[in-house]
Design an enzyme around this catalytic site. Structure first.
Site, PDB file in Angstrom:
ATOM      1  N   SER A 117       4.344  -6.919  -5.069  1.00  0.00           N
ATOM      2  CA  SER A 117       2.810  -7.079  -5.525  1.00  0.00           C
ATOM      3  C   SER A 117       2.270  -8.594  -6.061  1.00  0.00           C
ATOM      4  O   SER A 117       1.521  -8.553  -7.047  1.00  0.00           O
ATOM      5  CB  SER A 117       2.207  -6.023  -6.468  1.00  0.00           C
ATOM      6  OG  SER A 117       2.451  -4.857  -5.739  1.00  0.00           O
ATOM      7  N   SER A 118       2.848  -9.637  -5.479  1.00  0.00           N
ATOM      8  CA  SER A 118       2.584 -10.939  -6.042  1.00  0.00           C
ATOM      9  C   SER A 118       1.042 -11.110  -5.600  1.00  0.00           C
ATOM     10  O   SER A 118       0.464 -11.806  -6.360  1.00  0.00           O
ATOM     11  CB  SER A 118       3.251 -12.065  -5.394  1.00  0.00           C
ATOM     12  OG  SER A 118       3.435 -12.024  -4.081  1.00  0.00           O
ATOM     13  N   GLY A 165       7.702  -8.052  -1.951  1.00  0.00           N
ATOM     14  CA  GLY A 165       7.560  -6.839  -2.296  1.00  0.00           C
ATOM     15  C   GLY A 165       7.198  -6.403  -3.586  1.00  0.00           C
ATOM     16  O   GLY A 165       7.365  -5.042  -3.740  1.00  0.00           O
ATOM     17  N   ASP A 181      -0.928  -0.808  -5.591  1.00  0.00           N
ATOM     18  CA  ASP A 181      -0.317  -2.094  -6.463  1.00  0.00           C
ATOM     19  C   ASP A 181      -1.678  -2.572  -7.392  1.00  0.00           C
ATOM     20  O   ASP A 181      -1.189  -3.116  -8.602  1.00  0.00           O
ATOM     21  CB  ASP A 181      -0.257  -3.150  -5.195  1.00  0.00           C
ATOM     22  CG  ASP A 181       0.618  -2.976  -4.181  1.00  0.00           C
ATOM     23  OD1 ASP A 181       1.453  -1.807  -4.218  1.00  0.00           O
ATOM     24  OD2 ASP A 181       0.753  -3.544  -3.072  1.00  0.00           O
ATOM     25  N   ASP A 211       0.440   6.346  -0.715  1.00  0.00           N
ATOM     26  CA  ASP A 211      -0.736   5.987  -1.334  1.00  0.00           C
ATOM     27  C   ASP A 211      -1.925   6.399  -0.507  1.00  0.00           C
ATOM     28  O   ASP A 211      -3.110   6.954  -0.763  1.00  0.00           O
ATOM     29  CB  ASP A 211      -0.730   4.743  -2.092  1.00  0.00           C
ATOM     30  CG  ASP A 211      -0.672   3.641  -1.129  1.00  0.00           C
ATOM     31  OD1 ASP A 211      -0.191   3.745  -0.209  1.00  0.00           O
ATOM     32  OD2 ASP A 211      -0.945   2.505  -1.800  1.00  0.00           O
TER      33      ASP A 211
HETATM   34  C1  GLA Z   1       2.505  -1.919  -0.311  1.00  0.00           C
HETATM   35  C2  GLA Z   1       1.194  -1.592  -0.142  1.00  0.00           C
HETATM   36  C3  GLA Z   1       0.694  -0.233  -1.301  1.00  0.00           C
HETATM   37  C4  GLA Z   1       1.743   1.073  -0.591  1.00  0.00           C
HETATM   38  C5  GLA Z   1       3.207   0.302  -0.396  1.00  0.00           C
HETATM   39  C6  GLA Z   1       4.223   1.406   0.077  1.00  0.00           C
HETATM   40  O1  GLA Z   1       2.861  -2.259  -1.118  1.00  0.00           O
HETATM   41  O2  GLA Z   1       0.183  -2.468  -0.930  1.00  0.00           O
HETATM   42  O3  GLA Z   1      -0.545   0.228  -0.993  1.00  0.00           O
HETATM   43  O4  GLA Z   1       1.300   1.377   0.653  1.00  0.00           O
HETATM   44  O5  GLA Z   1       3.244  -0.869   0.213  1.00  0.00           O
HETATM   45  O6  GLA Z   1       4.177   2.432  -0.721  1.00  0.00           O
END
Ligand code: GLA
Length: 414
Positions: free
Chosen positions: A144-145, A142, A200, A49
């Protein structure tokens, strides 16, 4: 519900009731409403990203619920049972980025930071607020909490301050939500001090139920891709390794710095512009930078191929085999070239593949957190057991299993 899937998602009603109850106990009055936002899993497109590449997240049914009432002053008061902390002292006029005098304590930064960022974007002045957080997105998994906190705050503040950006969860205003994504991302980057890309927050605010989100990070444009694994007899199993994971601890930032340095040497603005991998390998002397670029460029190609496969018809037969290979290659590249996997993630992936999964890979930032496996629905339980057994024989703590059904975006729940 399958007994081995322990981390059940709360319903909207359950989450809203928990958050409201907590609010009333803490502040002795009622909230104006409850807003919620989902965690995510990224199906493929990892660590691209912030290089302008494509990603393919789905929103989880697991959400963060925020009961909120606006205040007449500029103060923010927050409470959450999961962190066993109450934060009373945030003043919107005094708070500031991590490392400055106005620094906000850890989890509160994700919430207060969104108000700060909206004001920096010219959307203020905003009213202060009282908020109670209750979340069933596994913390540190991992998944996105933290983005779920930011995005539930973003939609709450949008409505309470009449900003008119979010629309509703059922009828979202996608253009307005791009602005909220930027505020949420800025909160995470500047106030919480984690220099993440926008994957996220975009997933949490812009995914739709029943769809994966094909996100093009060159311009953050999106396409909704129907994503109903159940219809083809598959399930996306999510395995939270419970190995600790933090994006603010430096490793993530170092990967990002490697990519920026490689882009500078290669004379491109972002690595997505690299179209000749061989030439890039020749131009880079440092073997570490070569590996990083090899991951990013190959992951971008894999993600585009995966999105094309999803658009070409149901994931069956040779299309499923091709998808499985892309997922497997993605993990191997993240492990070997990008070096963001860890023992626990590799154990999940190895055990899932041995149990017959159609591809397995780590998801999210890595260094712990979660992995996903695409499995036949009738093999879900057996696969989860195989992973659990592999953890036991490696002497690792038991992992946690979630089922990932593509769910809806952030919005008002009550
Ligand atoms: C975390 C980051 C995202 C992205 C991922 C890996 O979730 O918050 O922005 O870089 O790692 O894809």
């Amino acid at each position: 519900m399958n007994p081995i899937i322990q981390a059940r998602a709360a319903t909207g009603d359950e989450g809203a009731s928990e958050a409201s109850r907590l609010f009333e106990t803490a502040f002795s009055h009622s909230p104006e409403g409850v807003w919620s936002a989902p965690g995510r899993v990224n199906v493929i497109g990892e660590h691209v990203d912030y290089n302008g590449g494509p990603c393919l997240p789905i929103a989880l049914p697991h959400r963060a619920f925020l009961a909120v009432k606006a205040r007449d002053d500029r103060r923010i008061r927050l409470v959450s049972p999961q962190t066993a902390e109450r934060v009373d002292e945030i003043d919107l006029d005094a708070m500031g980025p991590k490392g400055t005098a106005g620094e906000v304590p850890h989890w509160a930064a994700y919430i207060a930071g969104v108000a700060w960022a909206l004001e920096r974007d010219g959307r203020g002045p905003l009213r202060g607020f009282d908020a109670a957080l209750w979340s069933c997105v596994p913390r540190g998994g991992g998944l996105s909490s933290s983005a779920a906190l930011e995005c539930s705050t973003a939609v709450a503040l949008d409505e309470l301050n009449g900003l008119g950006l979010a629309g509703t969860a059922e009828d979202p205003d996608d253009e307005g939500r791009r602005i909220l994504v930027e505020a949420a991302r800025r909160a995470e980057n500047e106030i919480a001090g984690a220099n993440t890309g926008g994957l996220d927050q975009t997933a949490s605010l812009r995914c739709r139920a029943g769809h994966a989100l094909a996100l093009d990070c060159r311009d953050m444009s999106t396409r909704q891709i129907p994503f109903d694994m159940g219809a083809v007899g598959l399930e996306l199993l999510v395995v939270d390794t419970r190995a600790s994971h933090s994006l603010a601890d430096g490793q993530y930032g170092r990967r990002r710095a490697d990519c920026e340095e490689a882009a500078r040497i290669l004379g491109v603005r972002e690595l997505v512009e690299v179209d000749d991998l061989d030439a890039a390998m020749t131009a880079l002397d440092d073997p570490r930078l070569r590996s990083r670029v090899r991951h990013v460029v190959s992951e971008i190609a894999r993600t585009r191929a995966f999105i094309d496969l999803m658009g070409a018809g149901p994931l069956e037969g040779s299309r499923l085999d091709a998808a499985a290979l892309l997922l497997d290659d993605s993990h191997d590249s993240l492990r070997d070239d990008y070096e963001v996997s860890c023992r626990e993630l590799d154990v999940v992936v190895g055990a899932a593949r041995a149990a017959g999964a159609h591809g397995a890979r780590m998801t999210g930032g890595g260094f712990g957190g979660s992995a996903i496996a695409l499995v036949d629905s009738d093999r879900l339980e057996a696969t989860a057991r195989a992973i659990r057994d592999a953890f036991a024989s490696e002497g690792l703590d038991e992992p946690r299993f979630l089922s990932a059904v593509a769910s809806g975006p952030a919005g008002r729940t009550r």
